[in-house]
Design an enzyme around this catalytic site. Structure first.
Site, PDB file in Angstrom:
ATOM      1  N   ASP A  57      19.013 -17.374  19.334  1.00 42.72           N
ATOM      2  CA  ASP A  57      17.761 -17.289  20.084  1.00 42.72           C
ATOM      3  C   ASP A  57      17.183 -15.890  19.968  1.00 42.72           C
ATOM      4  O   ASP A  57      17.683 -14.947  20.583  1.00 42.72           O
ATOM      5  CB  ASP A  57      18.016 -17.646  21.547  1.00 42.72           C
ATOM      6  CG  ASP A  57      16.732 -17.815  22.341  1.00 42.72           C
ATOM      7  OD1 ASP A  57      15.641 -17.620  21.764  1.00 42.72           O
ATOM      8  OD2 ASP A  57      16.802 -18.130  23.542  1.00 42.72           O
ATOM      9  N   ASP A 260      10.342 -17.388  17.937  1.00 46.42           N
ATOM     10  CA  ASP A 260      11.398 -17.869  18.833  1.00 46.42           C
ATOM     11  C   ASP A 260      12.253 -18.916  18.126  1.00 46.42           C
ATOM     12  O   ASP A 260      11.858 -20.071  17.991  1.00 46.42           O
ATOM     13  CB  ASP A 260      10.750 -18.460  20.092  1.00 46.42           C
ATOM     14  CG  ASP A 260      11.773 -18.838  21.152  1.00 46.42           C
ATOM     15  OD1 ASP A 260      12.984 -18.694  20.894  1.00 46.42           O
ATOM     16  OD2 ASP A 260      11.361 -19.278  22.238  1.00 46.42           O
TER      17      ASP A 260
END
Length: 390
Positions: A57, A260
């Protein structure tokens, strides 16, 4: 070793498990395993080592793993990490500087550093601790690092049962790259749902010198680190040969989109999305589905969208044009149904509405690109790549 000398079991384990030196010819590199819209990095933690599978992430800044005991947790098929069984585990004191590198901590009565990390769909909390983490390298040998991580005893959001934690790749001091001293890293994400056709397929993530994205076809765009996250500037998107600007005025704010890897969709502000959708619909000859609340009013079709019947989109970042094929911009949200939906959404209709006039570049459209993040040059690079062949 001298005869008759006794060594603590933990010393012996650490001696035999110690990682090799990191060099330009021995780049730390881990497997990435695709699983239903997420990409899991395989690593091991503790002494003796226990395998963990953490979601990568780029928008997160604390590494955590599901620990034993866990009061509220998902039920992984892989065992959680039991700190009592590791001789290299140690809790971080609430009075240490390391504890207060995280914004949301509090002291327990036992002086432990308790952390909380929130996400759009829930939170992880537990104890901040130190431990040995080991990954492989380009030489095939193990490389070990001592890092601070969250030993999670409560996880109040659901994930796949293949997941046992999160590998934060953000720019904060507790992220994985920051803690191992890596100023650059790169990864190659596999296409959505490929694991159903090729169940054992994996790709790669690399760290440090030797992980640079170079060669033919590379394009690069300036990076803006905002809130310890990686933002770039999106100027517009072309649908075929029709250019759709990010703003109708033609002016854009620097760093207007977050990259992201932990989110799936490419989310855009309403005005930009609406203008983009009009152009996409023009280039698909069949009628889209209408008023399907299960699919949250996304742009969907009852047939596969391919290079033959779907448009090529070109994402225009500042100084870098990235071409996306229908494989990257349309996917099957419900397995087993011949419904294909646009992987770009209007974020005003989702839990991402608080992005406002910003965008989010999720992992569906990152597939089949080698993507590099360089914190020294402040650049993000993209190279079209068949990630199945790395």
């Amino acid at each position: 070793m001298a005869s008759g000398v006794k060594f603590h079991p933990c010393f012996l384990l650490s001696y035999f498990l110690i990682g090799v030196l990191v060099t330009a010819h021995n780049v730390p590199q881990a497997q990435l395993i695709p699983y239903f819209g997420q990409h899991l990095m395989k690593a091991s933690i503790g002494t003796p080592p226990v395998d963990i599978y953490g979601m990568i992430d780029t928008a997160s800044n604390i590494v955590w793993a599901q620990c034993v005991p866990c009061d509220v947790c998902f039920n992984p098929i892989h065992p959680g990490f039991d700190p009592k069984k590791s001789c290299t585990y140690s809790e971080i004191s609430c009075h240490s500087e390391k504890c207060h590198e995280w914004s949301d901590v509090h002291c327990s009565p036992q002086n432990s550093c308790n952390y909380v990390s929130g996400y759009t769909s829930g939170l992880s909390n537990g104890v901040l601790a130190k431990e040995k983490v080991t990954i492989t390298s380009t030489s095939g040998q193990a490389v070990s690092f001592d890092i601070a991580f969250g030993c999670a005893h409560n996880i109040t959001f659901s994930h796949s049962n293949h997941t046992t934690g999160l590998i934060a790749l953000g720019a904060g001091p507790l992220s994985f790259p920051s803690q191992i001293g890596s100023k650059r890293f790169s990864y190659c994400l596999l296409p959505y749902a490929i694991e159903y056709t090729y169940p054992n397929i994996t790709s790669k993530i690399s760290f440090g010198n030797g992980s640079e994205v170079v060669g033919d076809g590379v394009v690069s765009t300036p990076m803006f680190v905002a809130g310890e996250q990686y933002n770039v500037t999106l100027e517009g998107i072309s649908v075929g040969d029709t250019y759709v600007p990010f703003n109708s005025s033609g002016k854009v704010s620097k760093g207007n989109i977050l990259i992201d890897s932990g989110s799936t969709l490419f989310a855009l502000p309403p005005d930009f999305y609406n203008r983009l959708e009009v152009e996409v619909k023009k280039r698909i000859s069949i009628e889209p589905m209408k008023n399907d609340t299960l699919l949250r009013n996304r742009l969907c079709y009852r047939t596969e969208i391919t290079n033959d019947n779907g448009p090529i989109l070109t994402v225009h970042f500042e100084g870098a044009d990235v071409e996306l094929k229908p494989m990257q911009t349309f996917n099957q949200p419900v397995r087993g149904y011949d419904i294909y939906c646009f992987a770009i959404i209007n974020h005003a209709k989702t839990e991402l509405a608080d992005l406002g006039d910003q965008g989010l570049y999720g992992n569906y459209v990152q597939a089949n690109f080698l993507i590099g993040f360089d914190l020294e040059t402040r650049m993000v690079s993209f190279k079209p790549t068949d990630c199945t062949k790395l």
